[in-house]
Design a protein around this motif. Structure first.
Motif: not given
Length: 466
Positions: A117-133
């Motif tokens: 399930i790491l690909p889904a979690i890491v992808t979510a993390g990257l997208l949340m990072g974009i949202n943070n920016v």
């Protein structure tokens, strides 16, 4: 003779011959062996093979790092050469598991559940990072976020946030799918179980503490709380185990003609009742104790906590025990909204990459110099295996230098309260997962792991070569 054929012959001979190979398969970059006796491996011979970038043993598997695109060609040549059957990754794991002790098996089980399930979690993390920016105040404008100044971006950021949060909101569904699969049950039932634990009719776990009244079911006098388990790891893990075992039990005893009508309904019904009555409340309490304990240790002694975790993460990777902390990270994110452990993971990976990069200036062998450069880039992007096992552990002072840099950086960012909103790419892009107001201390931590391991590796290298 082709290069791949020659490499296959040399690798087979170096691992003890085809009679020493119980089973073999490959992943994206590595050959994976279950060997009868790892003592028969000729490590010097392996190191001399041009296509081999490194090797290591973990969880009962002996793995040879070849590289993306080449590994499958070498594997095909090896199968043709030795006549061994093509094995699946699960068959390799099963063969290797026979050599593991109970603790290693428990760690391996967690790894088998969370890695898919790491690909889904890491992808979510990257997208949340974009949202943070986009939404973090003070990044581009003083005390204001980008979406506050350019309001047209607000809905764009909102959609990104929705996409990013999905994996975390429905995390029990992902874990249920993977865990039930691992325990031998039907993965679709695992998904249903996980989603059941976060059903909209239940009180959201994130609102549990502030709720004025907890809704309850009345089961013939037994009161059961109608509480969901959003962001929780332990409830769905244990419930998945119970579901899979009930399903297996029923399949052995119910005729094939009736299984479709009886197995899934009975298994889900029993597991559902047990989950809400016992498993959920008990594991929810245990999860909170674990969270409070980890947070308490780092709050009471942040210097020691950061120093130790920063230093120990890379050694934990060697043993495979680092997979257990993925569950802790997810639990911290679900319970407190952020994790202070994952930022140290990201810096540890960068430190390993830096030490490998420094080895490029220390070594004289052209093959190893090239491996040092490529593995450093890989580590900076979150994949540390080529750097750690191909370079740094081979020259211990490089690994030690990376650990020292990681420990110092871990201590610094822990003292400054750096946390990640999610799990992202554990390397240079890792800052995207950090709370924007903590970017400054995290970047200082990155500077530490870019400088300290590099300088120490060069110094140790020069002292060794004198």
């Amino acid at each position: 003779m082709s290069v791949n054929r020659q490499a296959a012959e040399q690798i087979v001979k170096a691992v003890g011959g085809k009679e020493n190979i119980v089973a073999a398969t490959h992943c994206v970059t590595r050959l994976r062996f279950a060997l009868a006796d790892e003592e028969k491996v000729d490590k010097e011979a392996l190191e001399s093979i041009d296509l081999v970038k490194g090797f290591f043993s973990t969880n009962g598997q002996f793995q040879v790092v070849i590289g993306q695109g080449t590994v499958d060609k070498v594997y095909n040549e090896m199968v043709e050469l030795t006549g061994i059957g093509r094995a699946s990754k699960q068959e390799i794991k099963d063969a290797a598991a026979e050599k593991l002790n109970p603790l290693q098996r428990a760690i391996k089980t967690l790894a088998d559940i969370f890695i898919p399930i790491l690909p889904a979690i890491v992808t979510a993390g990257l997208l949340m990072g974009i949202n943070n920016v986009l939404t973090g105040p003070g990044i581009f404008f003083e005390k204001k976020a980008l979406v506050d100044v350019y309001t047209g971006w607000k809905d764009f950021a909102s959609i990104i946030n929705l996409i990013a949060n999905t994996a975390f909101v429905f995390l029990p569904g992902l874990i249920g799918w993977s865990a039930v699969t691992r325990f031998g049950g039907n993965p679709l039932l695992g998904i249903v179980l996980g989603l059941m634990l976060v059903h909209p009719d239940l009180l959201n776990a994130w609102g549990y503490g502030s709720a004025k009244e907890i809704p309850k079911w009345d089961l013939f006098g037994l009161e059961v709380q109608k509480v969901g388990y959003q962001g929780q790891v332990l409830p769905v893990l244990l419930a998945s185990f119970v579901l899979a075992k009930i399903e297996i039990f029923l399949k052995k005893r119910i005729p094939d003609a009736l299984q479709l009508l009886l197995v899934a309904p009975i298994a889900l019904l029993v597991t559902g009742f047990v989950s809400f009555i016992a498993i959920g409340p008990i594991t929810f309490a245990i999860g909170n104790v674990i969270t409070d304990g980890v947070v308490g240790i780092f709050e009471a002694a942040p210097i020691i906590g950061g120093l130790l975790y920063g230093a120990l993460y890379a050694p934990l990777v060697i043993t495979g025990m680092h997979h257990t902390f993925l569950a802790v990270d997810l639990q911290l994110i679900g319970s407190t909204g952020g994790t202070f452990l994952w930022p140290m993971l990201a810096l540890s990976n960068i430190a390993q990459g830096t030490a490998a990069l420094a080895m490029m200036f220390v070594l004289k062998d052209e093959k190893l110099k090239g491996l040092s450069a490529t593995s450093a880039v890989s580590a900076y992007l979150g994949i540390t295996e080529p750097a750690m096992f191909g370079v740094n552990l081979r020259f211990r002072y490089a690994f030690i230098s990376a650990v020292i840099g990681s420990a110092i950086a871990g201590m610094f960012i822990t003292l400054n309260g750096v946390k990640a909103t999610s799990i992202g790419v554990g390397g240079l892009p890792g800052f995207l997962s950090i709370f924007p107001d903590k970017w400054a201390p995290f970047f200082i931590g990155m500077v530490i792991v870019l400088i300290v391991p590099f300088v120490l590796t060069l110094l140790f290298g020069k002292l060794r070569n004198k």
